[in-house]
Design an enzyme around this catalytic site. Structure first.
Site, mmCIF file in Angstrom:
data_model
loop_
_atom_site.group_PDB
_atom_site.id
_atom_site.type_symbol
_atom_site.label_atom_id
_atom_site.label_comp_id
_atom_site.label_asym_id
_atom_site.label_seq_id
_atom_site.Cartn_x
_atom_site.Cartn_y
_atom_site.Cartn_z
ATOM 1 C CD GLN A 97 -2.760 -1.209 2.591
ATOM 2 O OE1 GLN A 97 -2.757 -0.141 3.325
ATOM 3 N NE2 GLN A 97 -3.504 -2.174 2.580
ATOM 4 C CG HIS A 159 -3.873 0.665 7.766
ATOM 5 N ND1 HIS A 159 -4.681 0.310 8.506
ATOM 6 C CD2 HIS A 159 -4.138 -0.063 6.544
ATOM 7 C CE1 HIS A 159 -5.495 -0.759 8.186
ATOM 8 N NE2 HIS A 159 -5.290 -1.017 6.974
ATOM 9 C CD GLU A 253 -16.340 4.836 11.805
ATOM 10 O OE1 GLU A 253 -16.587 4.029 12.697
ATOM 11 O OE2 GLU A 253 -15.529 5.790 11.887
ATOM 12 C CE1 TYR A 263 -14.923 12.295 14.252
ATOM 13 C CE2 TYR A 263 -13.009 13.288 15.099
ATOM 14 C CZ TYR A 263 -14.343 13.288 14.787
ATOM 15 O OH TYR A 263 -14.871 14.773 14.614
ATOM 16 C CE1 TYR A 274 -9.777 -6.709 6.707
ATOM 17 C CE2 TYR A 274 -7.963 -5.992 7.829
ATOM 18 C CZ TYR A 274 -8.888 -5.842 6.937
ATOM 19 O OH TYR A 274 -8.822 -4.543 6.505
#
Length: 382
Positions: A97, A159, A253, A263, A274
């Site tokens: 990623q 991430h 979200e 949050y 997962y």
């Protein structure tokens, strides 16, 4: 300092002076039909970009497009010509990623010609998200330099967040991820993991940042307790900024950002791990800010825009959310300050959709597909 370990599931109780408990609209397999959708046409403009991630329109009817593999392309839509204009990106890490993420133009681009880029920087053993800026001279970016690097360094290639947005005061928001293996760090204010940071456009810290007086907090932090925010958009009618956030299995979200708020990740979530294991027994807790909208099962929201163009006028003020796993764009109607019904768009592409944006003059939409032979697809009204 480098974080080089998987943290254990430790819950940290944090108290806040102000508690927000919004009404959450939760979508569960809410693929509604498109009977009221305007007719549109899809045109493929480009098919040769490896995992395109972001797009910014230049004033001369050309565009800058990032490839996660590490290339910044200058593309002329009319001639289909493309040129590699990648500046030197210090410590670029392109793996999994990780890679080159957002391209964004300064709010005063007509005057200052400033271009911002975000990317994963470091090595697989020690990396995080970097932000830099430079001067666009019409053919290349000069004087490119780093203005912010998230800390601490961590292992892995997942991430990063990486989205950029500007507030009306021209300060800058940069979204950051929790590093995947370090989710409990999203509850610790002494690092940037799992946060959204607010900066001046030169990379300095605004004097009115919400946590700047807390000696235990990174002064750049605007909000925290996030998992992996990959969409951010200013809503001009609401005068507020919203983000889209990847959950684990479930619990994706849409959040309304309020400076200084927590949050909740991973103390609260609508998803599971997962493996199917429960992350937390809680979907809400006092003192933690809940979502405005949630998806279970996950759709993998990878961007966010608020439509305010002239082409699809019946979508004005609505949210458009591209999705990777669900291979679609979700239109969320925004009425009376609430996200309500859901409409599914562009499933005929059968493609992971990484990004959606709007041409600032025509109102046409542009989609980026998340593939090795990634496409730029233009959407116009029929």
């Amino acid at each position: 300092m480098t974080i080089a370990r998987k943290t254990s599931a430790v819950f940290i109780a944090l108290s806040l002076m102000w508690v927000y408990s919004p009404t959450v609209s939760k979508a569960i397999d809410a693929d509604t039909d498109n009977q009221d959708a305007p007719a549109y046409e899809l045109a493929t403009l480009e098919t040769r970009i490896a995992f395109p991630w972001s797009l910014a329109f230049l004033p001369n009817e050309t565009m800058l497009v990032t490839s996660r593999s590490g290339t910044l392309w200058h593309i002329d839509e009319a001639s289909a010509e493309r040129t590699d204009v990648t500046p030197e990106l210090p410590d670029l890490l392109a793996d999994g990623q990780a890679g080159l993420f957002e391209v964004a133009l300064s709010p005063s681009f007509a005057r200052d010609r400033t271009v911002f880029l975000s990317w994963a920087c470091g090595t697989l053993r020690a990396n995080n998200t970097c932000l830099g800026k430079g001067f666009w001279n019409g053919s290349e970016i000069t004087n490119f330099h780093v203005i912010f690097r998230a800390s601490p360094d961590k292992r892995g290639n997942a991430h990063y967040g990486g989205r950029i947005a500007f507030l009306p005061d021209d300060s800058l928001l940069l979204t950051l991820g929790d590093g995947f293996d370090y989710r409990e760090e999203a509850q610790r204010l002494g690092n940037h993991l799992g946060s959204v940071v607010r900066l001046e456009i030169d990379g300095t810290v605004p004097s009115d940042n919400p946590l700047i007086s807390n000696p235990k907090a990174k002064p750049e932090i605007y909000t925290f307790g996030h998992r992996n925010v990959q969409g951010v958009a200013w809503h001009p009618q609401r005068q507020a900024v919203f983000v889209s956030e990847h959950g684990p299995r479930g619990g994706d979200e849409i959040n309304l950002l309020r400076g200084g708020q927590n949050y909740g990740w991973p103390l609260v979530t609508g998803g599971v791990d997962y493996t199917g294991a429960k992350i937390t027994p809680y979907q809400s807790l006092p003192g933690l800010t809940g979502p405005e909208y949630e998806w279970t099962p996950s759709i993998a929201p990878s961007g966010l825009m608020v439509y305010h163009g002239a082409m699809f006028t019946d979508w004005y003020g609505d949210f458009l959310v591209p999705a990777l796993a669900a291979k679609k764009v979700v239109r969320l109607r925004y009425h009376d300050n609430q996200l309500t019904t859901e409409e599914v768009l562009f499933t005929e592409l059968n493609a992971r959709i990484r990004y959606i944006t709007m041409h600032p003059e025509t109102g046409a939409l542009y989609l980026l597909t998340d593939h090795a032979d990634g496409k730029i697809i233009k959407v116009t009204r029929n």
